[in-house]
Write a protein that holds these residues in place. Structure first.
Motif, short mmCIF file in Angstrom:
data_model
loop_
_atom_site.label_atom_id
_atom_site.label_comp_id
_atom_site.label_asym_id
_atom_site.label_seq_id
_atom_site.Cartn_x
_atom_site.Cartn_y
_atom_site.Cartn_z
N GLN A 181 0.88 -1.69 0.03
CA GLN A 181 -0.13 0.05 0.01
C GLN A 181 0.65 1.42 -0.03
OE1 GLN A 181 -3.36 -0.54 -0.46
NE2 GLN A 181 -3.06 1.60 -1.05
N ALA A 182 2.27 0.87 0.49
CA ALA A 182 3.32 2.68 0.52
C ALA A 182 3.54 3.00 -1.13
CB ALA A 182 4.23 1.68 1.51
N GLY A 183 3.87 1.46 -1.75
CA GLY A 183 4.17 2.20 -3.29
C GLY A 183 2.66 2.37 -4.10
N PHE A 184 1.46 1.92 -3.53
CA PHE A 184 0.40 2.87 -4.13
C PHE A 184 0.35 4.08 -3.80
CE2 PHE A 184 -0.90 -1.36 -5.89
CZ PHE A 184 -1.74 -1.65 -6.62
N SER A 185 0.11 4.50 -2.62
CA SER A 185 0.12 6.11 -1.65
C SER A 185 1.19 6.55 -2.28
CB SER A 185 -0.23 5.68 -0.03
OG SER A 185 -0.55 4.70 0.07
N ALA A 417 1.31 19.68 3.59
CA ALA A 417 1.96 18.32 2.48
C ALA A 417 2.11 17.21 3.61
CB ALA A 417 3.45 19.12 1.54
N LEU A 418 2.42 17.05 4.30
CA LEU A 418 2.94 16.05 5.64
C LEU A 418 1.85 15.74 6.03
CD1 LEU A 418 5.51 17.71 7.94
CD2 LEU A 418 5.98 15.50 6.83
N GLY A 419 0.89 16.04 6.43
CA GLY A 419 -0.86 15.24 6.07
C GLY A 419 -1.22 15.09 5.29
N ILE A 420 -0.92 15.30 4.35
CA ILE A 420 -1.30 15.21 3.13
C ILE A 420 -1.37 13.53 2.65
CG2 ILE A 420 -2.03 14.83 0.43
CD1 ILE A 420 -1.83 18.11 1.52
N GLY A 421 0.18 13.62 2.63
CA GLY A 421 1.56 12.15 2.57
C GLY A 421 0.60 10.88 3.28
N VAL A 422 0.64 11.46 4.82
CA VAL A 422 0.44 10.43 5.87
C VAL A 422 -0.73 9.97 5.38
CG1 VAL A 422 -0.15 10.06 8.22
CG2 VAL A 422 1.79 11.24 7.52
N ILE A 423 -2.36 11.19 5.26
CA ILE A 423 -3.43 9.80 5.22
C ILE A 423 -4.08 9.44 4.25
CG2 ILE A 423 -6.16 10.89 5.39
CD1 ILE A 423 -4.64 10.97 8.42
N TYR A 424 -2.48 10.21 2.52
CA TYR A 424 -2.82 9.03 1.64
C TYR A 424 -2.99 7.65 1.67
CZ TYR A 424 -4.13 12.26 -2.53
OH TYR A 424 -4.19 12.90 -3.52
N ALA A 425 -1.56 6.69 2.91
CA ALA A 425 -2.10 5.46 2.97
C ALA A 425 -2.12 5.83 4.72
CB ALA A 425 0.21 5.55 3.39
N ALA A 426 -2.84 6.12 5.21
CA ALA A 426 -3.40 5.68 6.12
C ALA A 426 -4.47 5.33 6.13
CB ALA A 426 -3.06 6.72 7.28
N THR A 427 -5.78 5.81 5.45
CA THR A 427 -6.87 5.10 5.87
C THR A 427 -7.61 4.22 5.47
OG1 THR A 427 -7.83 6.60 3.74
CG2 THR A 427 -7.62 7.94 5.50
N VAL A 428 -7.22 3.41 4.02
CA VAL A 428 -7.00 1.90 4.34
C VAL A 428 -7.36 0.98 5.18
CG1 VAL A 428 -4.91 1.57 3.64
CG2 VAL A 428 -7.35 0.21 2.72
N PHE A 429 -6.37 1.21 6.34
CA PHE A 429 -6.59 0.25 7.12
C PHE A 429 -7.02 0.15 8.02
CE2 PHE A 429 -1.85 0.93 5.80
CZ PHE A 429 -1.92 -0.14 5.65
N PRO A 430 -7.98 1.58 8.81
CA PRO A 430 -9.23 1.39 9.76
C PRO A 430 -10.57 1.01 8.87
CG PRO A 430 -8.68 3.26 9.83
CD PRO A 430 -8.24 2.95 8.75
N VAL A 431 -10.43 1.11 7.50
CA VAL A 431 -11.84 0.37 6.93
C VAL A 431 -11.96 -1.35 6.57
CG1 VAL A 431 -12.33 0.79 4.20
CG2 VAL A 431 -12.23 2.71 5.06
#
Length: 592
Positions: A181-185, A417-431
């Motif tokens: 997912q890191a690669g996709f994000s 930009a830091l916030g955008i980057g973190v959340i791009y990768a993070a929200t898939v996991f709680p889903v």
């Protein structure tokens, strides 16, 4: 010893606690030493969990498809004023909105079609639509043709966005997905962040190459799909497959969403906010979406909405925060480059270069977030930190003016930009964390739907707010020079560099003030997501994946023909019901 995944799957204690535990088919086969697919996967595990060549080729093709589709979402942000001027349009927002609306509309269809016809045909259809729309857009001589091309292109992009996530969920269990997912994000965020730079570069000599380059990029991806992506597919007959499509729900959702967006775009620009045109379209669009939800819940046999997921608190929070992240992110991507072209009177290519501080952070941070999730096997801290940065960062953007120093406009956007980057990768996991593997594909398609819908609203809200702000702050002398007055103010950005003083400074100041309003409007969206992130549960990550789809294995089972798994796969739930969940403390006690 019972694993956390087994506890969450069965909700039962181990035999050591005095109760008999019925062995799963996987464990039974392993105990008998059978040489079926499970036995081969056990051998793969013994080899170290390495992936075969086919897996990596498929993964690379998914990354490339994601990149080219995601670039098109934001590449026009810097080229939009140029396109609007060339095609004599006073409604440039529809160049972006037509793409986003069609993309959002295609996502639920693509999720259903993937389960009917399999993954590869849908992937190829998405690439075909994307290429066709690019050709039409590149050849457009008027705005009508351009919007048609962008609509077709957006539909193809929507299919791509959904199908690549679904294929990834077929190939990799959630416990491993942080790495992949890191690669996709990273790809998604890098493409979205570099889109304005690419758009500015092409717009500086010929913006039409933004469209014509896409069929060239799609060709090798399509060839890889044909030759390498030999995936499992459903074996039902065509009648049973078509019966699984959500025909009614999609036919209600698409027009409702379009009408809602139309009302937002009209508001304060073409019609006053209190006019019947605006109020009627917004109310009808919102009512249609509410009706769509109830139709999905009570009438549709195979709904697009994964109700088993949204009835779970953590998954629901993941969907809502993904939606809010899409609103803020797309607003930043479209209007921060506009800050340089308007308030700083920079050229198109210079504005793209000035956007690099955002580009340089978003993608690496997304990669780090994915790796940290995989290493820590936790996702809640990343979501909280990401939304703190997003909320604070978008608020800091409101401090910028036409006089902000170079150090200021370089450092200030780094926080958002830091916030955008973190959340791009993070929200898939709680889903996905609370869900069984056989719901992952549907949940991911729905998450992509809400993300894209958020992006549509983010673009529309941002452009509407700035247009309304310009109506209040632009000097009348400038509005008299602009065709259609306030409605054409955003399209007139290229004109700013040619103005004489003091009018030029007054116009730059007006744009800076209008953009300040935009950033302040975005703060509540990011703040709401931050509050919600505190309420998501910290659940363990699944180690299973849906075995109904995935890479087909050739006879002989060579390492290059089948993807390796670290653990035997779980048996998919026939009813697609949620697994019982337990706390980490309880799971630890049971494991001991």
């Amino acid at each position: 010893m019972q694993t956390i995944d087994e506890i969450r799957r069965t909700g039962e204690p181990t035999a050591s606690e005095g109760r008999a535990v019925k062995p799963t088919p996987d464990s039974a086969e392993l105990e008998r030493g059978e040489k079926g697919e499970v036995g081969e996967r056990a051998e793969d595990q013994a080899e170290g969990g390495r992936k075969g060549m086919r897996f990596w080729l498929i993964y690379l093709s998914l990354l490339l498809a994601t990149f080219e589709a995601a670039v098109e979402q934001t590449a026009l942000s810097t080229a939009l004023p140029t396109i609007a001027d060339d095609l004599h349009s006073t409604s440039p927002s529809w160049v972006a909105n037509s793409f986003m609306i069609a993309s959002t509309a295609a996502i639920p269809w693509s999720g259903g079609l993937a389960y009917i016809f399999g993954r590869r045909p849908v992937m190829l259809a998405g690439l075909g639509l994307f290429s066709l729309g690019s050709i039409v857009g590149g050849a457009a001589k008027n705005m009508t043709t351009m919007l048609a091309g962008r609509g077709i292109q957006g539909a193809g992009a929507g299919v791509i966005f959904a199908i690549v996530e679904i294929i990834l969920s077929d190939l990799v269990p959630l416990s491993e997905r942080g790495l992949y997912q890191a690669g996709f994000s990273a790809t998604w965020s890098f493409a979205s962040a570099t889109g304005p730079l690419i758009g500015g570069a092409f717009a500086s000599f010929d913006y039409r190459w933004l469209f014509w380059i896409n069929p060239i990029m799609s060709l090798p991806i399509a060839l890889c799909c044909v030759w390498v992506m030999k995936l499992k597919g459903p074996e039902d007959d065509m009648r049973e497959k078509l019966a699984k499509m959500d025909w009614i729900g999609n036919l209600v959702f698409i027009p409702s969403m379009s009408v809602l967006i139309l009302g937002i775009v009209w508001g304060g620009v073409d019609h006053p906010w209190r006019s019947a045109h605006v109020l009627a379209t917004i109310v009808c669009g919102a009512a249609g979406l509410v009706a769509w939800f109830f139709i999905e819940k009570h009438w549709v046999k195979h709904p697009t909405v994964p109700f088993a997921a949204i009835l779970n608190k953590t998954s629901l929070i993941g969907f809502v925060t993904t939606f809010l992240h899409g609103i803020v992110t797309m607003c930043v991507y479209y209007l921060w480059p506009a800050y340089f072209q308007s308030a700083k009177a920079a050229s198109t290519i210079r504005s793209a270069v000035d956007f690099l501080p955002v580009v340089g952070l978003v993608s690496p941070v997304a990669v780090i977030t994915g790796f940290s999730t995989n290493y820590l096997q936790a996702y809640k801290p990343q979501n909280i930190v990401g939304f703190v940065l997003l909320t604070v960062g978008v608020g800091l953007l409101a401090l910028t003016t036409e006089a902000t120093s170079t150090a200021g406009w370089v450092l200030i956007p780094m926080v958002v930009a830091l916030g955008i980057g973190v959340i791009y990768a993070a929200t898939v996991f709680p889903v996905l964390a609370p869900l069984p593997p056989d719901l992952a594909g549907q949940a991911l398609a729905f998450q992509m739907l809400v993300r894209t819908f958020g992006m549509v609203l983010g673009t529309s809200i941002g452009l509407t707010v700035i247009t309304n702000g310009l109506g209040k702050h632009l000097p009348q002398a400038y509005l008299d020079m602009v065709p259609d007055g306030v409605a054409g103010a955003y399209s007139s950005i290229p004109l700013i560099r040619t103005l004489e003083e003091p009018l030029k400074t007054e116009v730059r100041h007006a744009f800076a003030q209008a953009l300040r309003i935009v950033w302040l409007v975005m703060v509540p969206f990011a703040g709401l997501a931050l509050i919600l992130s505190f309420f998501m549960d910290a659940l363990p990550l699944n180690t299973a994946k849906d075995e109904n789809f995935g890479v087909k294995q050739k006879k002989g089972g060579s390492p290059d023909d089948v993807e390796k798994a670290d653990v035997p796969p779980a048996v998919a739930s026939e009813d697609a019901q949620l697994y019982p969940t337990v706390s980490i403390a309880e799971a630890t006690v049971r494991m001991a």
